[in-house]
Design a protein around this motif. Structure first.
Motif, mmCIF file in Angstrom:
data_model
loop_
_atom_site.group_PDB
_atom_site.id
_atom_site.type_symbol
_atom_site.label_atom_id
_atom_site.label_comp_id
_atom_site.label_asym_id
_atom_site.label_seq_id
_atom_site.Cartn_x
_atom_site.Cartn_y
_atom_site.Cartn_z
ATOM 1 N N LEU B 50 0.802 -1.220 0.000
ATOM 2 C CA LEU B 50 0.000 0.000 0.000
ATOM 3 C C LEU B 50 0.838 1.276 0.000
ATOM 4 C CD1 LEU B 50 -2.944 -0.002 -0.321
ATOM 5 C CD2 LEU B 50 -3.218 0.481 2.110
ATOM 6 N N PHE B 51 1.727 1.406 0.957
ATOM 7 C CA PHE B 51 2.564 2.601 0.974
ATOM 8 C C PHE B 51 3.845 2.288 1.741
ATOM 9 C CE2 PHE B 51 3.687 7.057 1.583
ATOM 10 C CZ PHE B 51 3.378 7.531 0.315
ATOM 11 N N PRO B 52 4.984 2.792 1.273
ATOM 12 C CA PRO B 52 6.224 2.491 1.987
ATOM 13 C C PRO B 52 6.248 3.179 3.353
ATOM 14 C CG PRO B 52 6.620 4.065 0.236
ATOM 15 C CD PRO B 52 5.204 3.618 0.090
ATOM 16 N N THR B 53 6.918 2.544 4.318
ATOM 17 C CA THR B 53 6.977 3.154 5.644
ATOM 18 C C THR B 53 7.852 4.395 5.652
ATOM 19 O OG1 THR B 53 8.618 1.466 6.100
ATOM 20 C CG2 THR B 53 6.447 1.156 7.081
ATOM 21 N N ARG B 54 8.985 4.308 4.904
ATOM 22 C CA ARG B 54 9.825 5.492 4.823
ATOM 23 C C ARG B 54 10.005 5.876 3.361
ATOM 24 N NH1 ARG B 54 14.757 3.765 6.839
ATOM 25 N NH2 ARG B 54 13.712 1.805 7.188
ATOM 26 N N PRO B 55 9.061 6.699 2.833
ATOM 27 C CA PRO B 55 9.146 7.032 1.400
ATOM 28 C C PRO B 55 10.409 7.821 1.081
ATOM 29 C CG PRO B 55 7.435 8.322 2.513
ATOM 30 C CD PRO B 55 7.911 7.314 3.493
ATOM 31 N N THR B 56 10.937 7.567 -0.113
ATOM 32 C CA THR B 56 12.133 8.280 -0.553
ATOM 33 C C THR B 56 11.978 8.645 -2.020
ATOM 34 O OG1 THR B 56 14.395 7.895 -1.235
ATOM 35 C CG2 THR B 56 13.100 5.954 -0.706
ATOM 36 N N LEU B 57 12.567 9.777 -2.395
ATOM 37 C CA LEU B 57 12.472 10.209 -3.786
ATOM 38 C C LEU B 57 13.721 9.824 -4.589
ATOM 39 C CD1 LEU B 57 10.826 13.728 -3.367
ATOM 40 C CD2 LEU B 57 9.802 11.689 -4.357
ATOM 41 N N ASP B 58 14.554 8.945 -4.011
ATOM 42 C CA ASP B 58 15.805 8.571 -4.673
ATOM 43 C C ASP B 58 15.603 8.156 -6.126
ATOM 44 O OD1 ASP B 58 17.061 9.117 -2.407
ATOM 45 O OD2 ASP B 58 17.574 7.045 -1.853
ATOM 46 N N ALA B 59 14.581 7.334 -6.351
ATOM 47 C CA ALA B 59 14.374 6.804 -7.699
ATOM 48 C C ALA B 59 14.121 7.940 -8.686
ATOM 49 C CB ALA B 59 13.204 5.826 -7.701
ATOM 50 N N TYR B 60 13.332 8.939 -8.252
ATOM 51 C CA TYR B 60 13.032 10.057 -9.142
ATOM 52 C C TYR B 60 14.259 10.921 -9.369
ATOM 53 C CZ TYR B 60 8.244 8.608 -8.753
ATOM 54 O OH TYR B 60 7.107 7.866 -8.814
ATOM 55 N N GLN B 61 15.045 11.126 -8.276
ATOM 56 C CA GLN B 61 16.288 11.878 -8.448
ATOM 57 C C GLN B 61 17.162 11.189 -9.481
ATOM 58 O OE1 GLN B 61 17.891 12.229 -4.531
ATOM 59 N NE2 GLN B 61 16.918 14.209 -4.181
ATOM 60 N N ALA B 62 17.201 9.869 -9.395
ATOM 61 C CA ALA B 62 18.057 9.119 -10.320
ATOM 62 C C ALA B 62 17.615 9.303 -11.762
ATOM 63 C CB ALA B 62 18.040 7.640 -9.937
ATOM 64 N N ILE B 63 16.303 9.200 -12.031
ATOM 65 C CA ILE B 63 15.907 9.271 -13.443
ATOM 66 C C ILE B 63 15.891 10.707 -13.960
ATOM 67 C CG2 ILE B 63 14.604 7.106 -13.435
ATOM 68 C CD1 ILE B 63 12.057 8.753 -13.370
ATOM 69 N N PHE B 64 15.751 11.683 -13.050
ATOM 70 C CA PHE B 64 15.760 13.059 -13.544
ATOM 71 C C PHE B 64 17.157 13.671 -13.532
ATOM 72 C CE2 PHE B 64 11.144 13.026 -12.420
ATOM 73 C CZ PHE B 64 10.722 13.166 -13.727
ATOM 74 N N ALA B 65 18.157 12.918 -13.047
ATOM 75 C CA ALA B 65 19.511 13.459 -12.970
ATOM 76 C C ALA B 65 20.121 13.621 -14.360
ATOM 77 C CB ALA B 65 20.380 12.552 -12.105
ATOM 78 N N GLY B 66 19.307 13.486 -15.361
ATOM 79 C CA GLY B 66 19.846 13.560 -16.712
ATOM 80 C C GLY B 66 19.898 12.177 -17.280
ATOM 81 N N GLY B 67 20.256 12.060 -18.532
ATOM 82 C CA GLY B 67 20.328 10.740 -19.114
ATOM 83 C C GLY B 67 19.069 10.379 -19.866
ATOM 84 N N VAL B 68 18.915 9.082 -20.062
ATOM 85 C CA VAL B 68 17.975 8.581 -21.050
ATOM 86 C C VAL B 68 16.521 8.962 -20.766
ATOM 87 C CG1 VAL B 68 17.138 6.491 -22.154
ATOM 88 C CG2 VAL B 68 19.537 6.698 -21.533
#
Lengths: 313, 289
Positions: B50-68
């Motif tokens: 349902l929802f992570p206990t400790r949400p993190t935006l790491d994944a979004y930072q990774a894909i928006f850090a530039g690149g494909v």
């Protein structure tokens, strides 16, 4: 598709062609881009089907490639083609049996919701998946039904074997149907809801007075009221029976393997564009188009025999 | 009429709730997974229910850090905006031109309708796009699908049902056909324009088949192609590792789902504003003709 016909205005003095050309000058100019588009991208490729009868060579082009008569039609006897034809028909029948009635049932459910606010909310929810592209839908399925997905997790937790629907050729037809129902049965309700609205309320009252209960009213008033729409959609579906959906199948063909996952469209793609068998693949596309056209015309005729309008008269 | 029995009522409510849950849950799941950390995904055996206990935006930072992924998003936005504009321009002009009985109107209409009965096949289309020199260009994503015959019919039907006396009056006042289109027809047709714009825009945003056929350079790929590469074909997501160096790399599954989420969110953003038109008979009108 029936279109409102432009009834010719009862003109006593029909103006000359030149007068009408001058009158419609701007309108004709506005039509030019659209007409050009349909000629170039629909009718010119139609002529391109001549390469079904040629040994097409890219460096020779359409005109200079040598004629080979019906040699390319030998592909219609190849096992790989027959397999993809069989798969296509199998998926088409399954879609007809399972995916076609789903929107009808859903529409009946939605129309039975009394509160307008709730009804609108449910409609907004069920229409949404239609706007998700196939890549998104298949990705969602991967996450939910794949080897590390929710379903595998649940069955694993219950002590059952972990189910992976995404790579299992045996359950592939089930997966295809589930995806289709999820994506489009909500959207499909639009036309049935409109048809339900157009059923005369007095018929329900008359039936109720005659002592018909809810189920009998459903069978004797509601369903007959839906028949014209159902027939119309069945005809349209018949015409596309050999096109079960390109994107859904090409996205998943490799994960279940060609024997289970190849359909006519993916076969044309891999055989023609990937392997360069231009002529034979065009034959497959051409035969598919002709059969589809004949099916539409035939089904429409059939609808007329049943006293229905079909898609045109 | 008698009120439905309690059992029926309950069965109905359950059915409605189940249907809504089945539609909404997949979206909840991908958003939850995209916000999760590697540790939590591993601890839960790959499933965030349902929802992570400790949400993190790491994944979004990774894909928006530039690149494909960032580039693919830009491409998709560009193609969607330009493509939809072209679609609308061509569809409006043709639908308006054929909404009145003009010279040669019938044969042109027949020509359009016939294309709905017979497709010309994948191979001839592919060879045509090649012959026109459109291969590996963005024009190949836009031009071959410039007008959808169905959308054209819906729009033409809407135009034909507008009060024609209004246009007659304007014509008597000296307004030309173009001015009638711009100042009368279009302002009166907001509902149908909104719906058709949504159809075209969503089709462009989701365009996968045309990119697969016509775009050879991976650097030109729009979002659906990248989504397929990463999520369905299991390629490692091209993360610029320098950008996230020093931190723990985000979970692969979270990054994959983040790519799905960014593909879905733009659709979710425009959908609420446009969906209210669907029920207004804009679509069914054309079918019943």
């Amino acid at each position: 598709m029936a279109t409102a016909s432009q009834a010719p205005a009862p003109e006593l003095h029909r103006p000359s062609l030149r007068t009408r050309l001058r009158r419609d000058k701007v309108m004709l100019l506005l039509a030019v881009p659209g007409v050009l588009f349909f000629v170039v991208f629909h009718y010119v490729p139609l002529l391109g089907n001549v390469i079904a009868f040629k040994d097409y060579q890219a460096w020779l082009g359409f005109v200079d490639s040598p004629w080979v008569g019906f040699d390319n039609f030998a592909i219609l006897a190849e096992p790989a083609f027959l397999r993809s034809l069989f798969n296509t028909l199998k998926f088409a029948v399954l879609q007809l049996v399972f995916s076609f009635p789903a929107p009808i049932v859903l529409a009946l459910l939605i129309s039975s919701i009394m509160r307008p606010g709730v009804r609108r909310f449910v409609q907004s929810v069920v229409y949404l998946p239609h706007f998700m592209g196939w890549v998104i839908v298949v990705s969602l399925c991967q996450q939910l039904l794949g080897g590390t997905g929710v379903l595998a997790h649940l069955t694993g937790a219950l002590g059952l074997p972990r189910i992976d629907l995404m790579t299992n050729p045996d359950t592939y037809p089930l997966l295809i149907i589930l995806q289709g129902v999820w994506k489009d049965s909500g959207w499909g309700t639009i036309i049935f809801l409109a048809a339900l609205l157009s059923i005369d309320g007095e018929q329900y009252e008359a039936a109720a007075i005659d002592g018909a209960g809810r189920w009998r009213r459903l069978v004797h008033v509601t369903l007959p009221g839906l028949v014209p729409v159902i027939l119309l959609l069945l005809i349209l579906n018949l015409g596309t029976i050999l096109s079960v959906g390109f994107e859904q199948f090409i996205l998943q063909r490799d994960s279940v393997g060609a024997p289970a996952g190849e359909v006519l469209d993916t076969y044309v793609y891999f055989n023609g564009i990937v392997d360069g068998q231009w002529g034979p693949s065009t034959v497959v596309g051409l035969v598919k188009g002709v059969v589809g056209l004949l099916l539409i015309l035939g089904a429409n005729k059939l609808a007329h025999l049943f006293g229905q309008d079909g898609i045109y008269r | 009429m008698e009120a439905p029995s309690t059992v029926e009522q309950i069965a109905k409510v359950v059915a409605v709730v189940v249907v809504c849950f089945l539609v909404i849950y997949p979206f909840v799941n991908i958003i939850a997974t995209s916000l999760s950390s590697e540790a939590e995904i591993v601890a839960n055996g790959g499933v965030i229910s349902l929802f992570p206990t400790r949400p993190t935006l790491d994944a979004y930072q990774a894909i928006f850090a530039g690149g494909v992924v960032s580039r693919a998003m830009l491409v998709s936005f560009g193609v969607t905006v330009v493509g939809t504009a072209c679609n609308m321009l061509a569809t409006i002009t043709l639908a308006y031109a054929l909404s009145r009985p003009i010279v040669a109107g019938r044969p042109i209409l027949m020509m359009v309708l016939l294309t709905m009965l017979f497709g010309s096949g994948i191979i001839p289309n592919f060879l045509l796009v090649n012959a026109l020199g459109l291969y590996n260009t963005y024009a190949a994503l836009i031009l071959p699908g410039l007008i959808s015959a169905f959308n054209f019919l819906v729009m033409r039907n809407f135009f034909m049902n507008l009060p024609q006396e209004l246009f007659e009056a304007a014509r008597i006042d000296g307004a030309g056909d173009l001015r009638i289109l711009l100042q009368l027809v279009l302002p009166l047709s907001k509902a149908v324009l909104a719906v058709i714009t949504l159809f075209y825009a969503v089709a462009q945003w989701n365009a996968f088949f045309s990119s697969l056929l016509y775009l050879q350079d991976t650097s030109k790929w729009p979002l659906p192609m990248v989504l397929r590469l990463y999520v369905l074909q299991g390629q490692p997501v091209g993360i610029d590792s320098a950008a996230v160096a020093g931190e723990a790399l985000p979970s692969i599954q979270a990054v994959q789902m983040a790519v799905v989420v960014v593909s879905v969110v733009p659709i979710l953003c425009v959908y609420p504003f446009l969906q209210r038109y669907f029920t207004k008979g804009v679509l069914t009108g054309a079918i019943k003709g």
